[in-house]
Design a protein around this motif. Structure first.
Motif, PDB file in Angstrom:
ATOM      1  N   ALA A 158      11.441   8.323 -11.285  1.00  0.00           N
ATOM      2  CA  ALA A 158      10.963   8.325  -9.897  1.00  0.00           C
ATOM      3  C   ALA A 158      10.119   7.103  -9.577  1.00  0.00           C
ATOM      4  O   ALA A 158       9.990   6.737  -8.413  1.00  0.00           O
ATOM      5  N   THR A 159       9.542   6.459 -10.580  1.00  0.00           N
ATOM      6  CA  THR A 159       8.716   5.288 -10.298  1.00  0.00           C
ATOM      7  C   THR A 159       9.441   3.973 -10.576  1.00  0.00           C
ATOM      8  O   THR A 159       9.289   3.020  -9.827  1.00  0.00           O
ATOM      9  N   LEU A 160      10.241   3.908 -11.623  1.00  0.00           N
ATOM     10  CA  LEU A 160      10.883   2.643 -11.970  1.00  0.00           C
ATOM     11  C   LEU A 160      12.070   2.292 -11.074  1.00  0.00           C
ATOM     12  O   LEU A 160      12.276   1.119 -10.773  1.00  0.00           O
TER      13      LEU A 160
ATOM     14  N   TYR B 124       2.902   5.876  -3.121  1.00  0.00           N
ATOM     15  CA  TYR B 124       4.040   6.602  -3.690  1.00  0.00           C
ATOM     16  C   TYR B 124       3.902   6.732  -5.207  1.00  0.00           C
ATOM     17  O   TYR B 124       4.111   7.809  -5.769  1.00  0.00           O
ATOM     18  N   TYR B 125       3.532   5.637  -5.872  1.00  0.00           N
ATOM     19  CA  TYR B 125       3.401   5.671  -7.327  1.00  0.00           C
ATOM     20  C   TYR B 125       2.286   6.624  -7.753  1.00  0.00           C
ATOM     21  O   TYR B 125       2.452   7.404  -8.698  1.00  0.00           O
ATOM     22  N   TRP B 126       1.141   6.572  -7.088  1.00  0.00           N
ATOM     23  CA  TRP B 126       0.043   7.471  -7.428  1.00  0.00           C
ATOM     24  C   TRP B 126       0.406   8.921  -7.147  1.00  0.00           C
ATOM     25  O   TRP B 126       0.030   9.823  -7.909  1.00  0.00           O
ATOM     26  N   THR B 127       1.147   9.180  -6.078  1.00  0.00           N
ATOM     27  CA  THR B 127       1.579  10.541  -5.778  1.00  0.00           C
ATOM     28  C   THR B 127       2.489  11.063  -6.879  1.00  0.00           C
ATOM     29  O   THR B 127       2.356  12.219  -7.310  1.00  0.00           O
ATOM     30  N   CYS B 128       3.401  10.233  -7.353  1.00  0.00           N
ATOM     31  CA  CYS B 128       4.286  10.645  -8.448  1.00  0.00           C
ATOM     32  C   CYS B 128       3.488  10.968  -9.704  1.00  0.00           C
ATOM     33  O   CYS B 128       3.784  11.943 -10.404  1.00  0.00           O
ATOM     34  N   ILE B 129       2.484  10.181 -10.003  1.00  0.00           N
ATOM     35  CA  ILE B 129       1.669  10.419 -11.191  1.00  0.00           C
ATOM     36  C   ILE B 129       0.882  11.718 -11.063  1.00  0.00           C
ATOM     37  O   ILE B 129       0.821  12.516 -12.008  1.00  0.00           O
TER      38      ILE B 129
ATOM     39  N   ARG C 296       0.829  -1.207   0.000  1.00  0.00           N
ATOM     40  CA  ARG C 296       0.000   0.000   0.000  1.00  0.00           C
ATOM     41  C   ARG C 296       0.861   1.254   0.000  1.00  0.00           C
ATOM     42  O   ARG C 296       0.538   2.245  -0.637  1.00  0.00           O
ATOM     43  N   LYS C 297       1.984   1.212   0.736  1.00  0.00           N
ATOM     44  CA  LYS C 297       2.876   2.364   0.796  1.00  0.00           C
ATOM     45  C   LYS C 297       3.452   2.670  -0.581  1.00  0.00           C
ATOM     46  O   LYS C 297       3.490   3.822  -1.013  1.00  0.00           O
TER      47      LYS C 297
END
Length: 63
Positions: free
Chosen positions: A41-43, A12-17, A7-8
């Protein structure tokens, strides 16, 4: 504990998007630059820290 970690990272991924989309809409930075920062930032955390990335990108040299 594994569910909390998943979930964390999803958060993080959704925040970056969301940050990338807001930057795209509200600034005059080129979209290629924003996309490259988003991918980096995501990969990088997905591959190095998240266990889901380790499952997807297995080392075949161990066999």
């Amino acid at each position: 504990m594994d569910k909390l970690r998943k979930r964390k990272f999803n958060t993080y991924y959704w925040t970056c998007i969301v940050v990338a989309m807001c930057t795209l809409v509200l600034s005059n930075i080129e979209w290629q630059t924003i996309l490259s920062f988003l991918l980096g930032a995501t990969l990088l955390p997905f591959y190095t820290l998240d266990e889901r990335g380790k499952e997807l990108f297995e080392d075949y040299e161990e066999e």
